[in-house]
Scaffold this motif. Sequence first.
Motif, PDB file in Angstrom:
ATOM      1  N   UNK A  77      -7.112  74.335  38.495  1.00  0.00           N
ATOM      2  CA  UNK A  77      -8.486  73.837  38.309  1.00  0.00           C
ATOM      3  C   UNK A  77      -8.914  73.770  36.851  1.00  0.00           C
ATOM      4  N   UNK A  78      -8.004  73.281  35.975  1.00  0.00           N
ATOM      5  CA  UNK A  78      -8.385  73.109  34.568  1.00  0.00           C
ATOM      6  C   UNK A  78      -9.577  72.158  34.491  1.00  0.00           C
ATOM      7  N   UNK A  79     -10.436  72.400  33.516  1.00  0.00           N
ATOM      8  CA  UNK A  79     -11.677  71.611  33.403  1.00  0.00           C
ATOM      9  C   UNK A  79     -11.378  70.184  32.942  1.00  0.00           C
ATOM     10  N   UNK A  80     -10.458  70.061  31.994  1.00  0.00           N
ATOM     11  CA  UNK A  80     -10.108  68.739  31.450  1.00  0.00           C
ATOM     12  C   UNK A  80      -8.626  68.784  31.067  1.00  0.00           C
ATOM     13  N   UNK A  81      -7.893  67.716  31.400  1.00  0.00           N
ATOM     14  CA  UNK A  81      -6.455  67.686  31.077  1.00  0.00           C
ATOM     15  C   UNK A  81      -6.138  66.333  30.440  1.00  0.00           C
ATOM     16  N   UNK A  82      -5.523  66.380  29.264  1.00  0.00           N
ATOM     17  CA  UNK A  82      -5.045  65.152  28.630  1.00  0.00           C
ATOM     18  C   UNK A  82      -3.525  65.238  28.578  1.00  0.00           C
ATOM     19  N   UNK A  83      -2.864  64.205  29.097  1.00  0.00           N
ATOM     20  CA  UNK A  83      -1.408  64.125  29.008  1.00  0.00           C
ATOM     21  C   UNK A  83      -1.068  63.045  28.002  1.00  0.00           C
ATOM     22  N   UNK A  97      -1.305  61.061  38.080  1.00  0.00           N
ATOM     23  CA  UNK A  97      -2.197  62.100  37.549  1.00  0.00           C
ATOM     24  C   UNK A  97      -3.521  61.503  37.073  1.00  0.00           C
ATOM     25  N   UNK A  98      -3.443  60.264  36.537  1.00  0.00           N
ATOM     26  CA  UNK A  98      -4.674  59.682  35.983  1.00  0.00           C
ATOM     27  C   UNK A  98      -5.673  59.357  37.090  1.00  0.00           C
ATOM     28  N   UNK A  99      -5.206  59.399  38.352  1.00  0.00           N
ATOM     29  CA  UNK A  99      -6.136  59.177  39.473  1.00  0.00           C
ATOM     30  C   UNK A  99      -6.899  60.452  39.813  1.00  0.00           C
ATOM     31  N   UNK A 100      -6.497  61.554  39.218  1.00  0.00           N
ATOM     32  CA  UNK A 100      -7.182  62.829  39.498  1.00  0.00           C
ATOM     33  C   UNK A 100      -8.353  62.969  38.528  1.00  0.00           C
ATOM     34  N   UNK A 101      -9.448  63.522  39.002  1.00  0.00           N
ATOM     35  CA  UNK A 101     -10.678  63.527  38.218  1.00  0.00           C
ATOM     36  C   UNK A 101     -10.576  64.027  36.769  1.00  0.00           C
ATOM     37  N   UNK A 102     -10.045  65.218  36.488  1.00  0.00           N
ATOM     38  CA  UNK A 102     -10.179  65.669  35.096  1.00  0.00           C
ATOM     39  C   UNK A 102      -9.062  65.206  34.167  1.00  0.00           C
ATOM     40  N   UNK A 103      -8.197  64.259  34.624  1.00  0.00           N
ATOM     41  CA  UNK A 103      -7.003  63.928  33.845  1.00  0.00           C
ATOM     42  C   UNK A 103      -7.132  62.584  33.138  1.00  0.00           C
TER      43      UNK A 103
END
Length: 247
Positions: A77-83, A97-103
């Motif tokens: 449950x990370x708040x924000x994730x940038x790959x 992953x980009x379809x997931x809310x914080x990514x």
Amino acid sequence: MFKEILHRLQGRIPTLPSHAAYELWAGTYGEQQNNIFLQAEERALLPLLDEHPLTNQSVLDAGCGSGRHIRHCLDRHAMRIVGIDFSRAMLHRGAWASEQHPVSLVEGSVEMLPLRDSSFDLVLVPLVLGHVRNLRPAAAELTRVLKSGGRLLISDWHPENERRGWKRVFEVPFGEGRAGRFAVQHHFHETDEYLRCFESEGFLLEKRIEPAIDESMRKAFENNGMEKIYGKHLGSPLVLVLGFRKP
Ligand SMILES: C[S@@+](CC[C@H](N)C(=O)[O-])C[C@H]1O[C@@H](n2cnc3c(N)ncnc32)[C@H](O)[C@@H]1O
């Protein structure tokens, strides 16, 4: 034409520069079952992820590939994730992953991150820095984007693998049950080189873990037809995992 080249190369294992390699590998990357390196790496790295809750943390996964560790950060449950990754084809593999809310996923290099200063609480660099010839530009960039007090978790192929003459090999299927085999260019960095480089950026080393081949991996080696290697290298380290903190 491309198939023709692959035909001719079959039987030898040419080494490709890392960008070209991942563009080619992306189609099948992550499909290998029993990947002993990934298993060893996760055994060391995931407990470090679990040392601090990620719920209010902003995470950078540098060299995210197909998003293996993005998934682990989502699970936590990370708040924000940038790959970020320099291979478009690998980012395509990670598109789920980009379809997931914080990514969000970004194309770019760890050596020149298109990201703001001090914008992450946690930076992960999993199995990436071995593809970088000179660690210093990447270390400077990773330092720049990490907040003061933030953590940097690095994993890589263990330098012992170089001494054994091992290569990071992958297969590209090209029809009729045939496949081409390639090695990805890897620049081995000694553990001391990592330590010197990141400590000179001001980082404090908190963890150094070197998961080795052990009894729990026997099945995976057997399933990969590598029983002899298992017997010969039992007890040898496979992966290097380092945990740093930015003061
Ligand atoms: C072995 S894969 C690891 C992928 C992912 N980190 C994981 O652990 O599953 C290495 C990844 O690093 C990326 N990579 C290599 N060099 C890079 C660089 N200089 N900048 C950004 N990405 C890079 C590759 O495209 C590839 O996706």
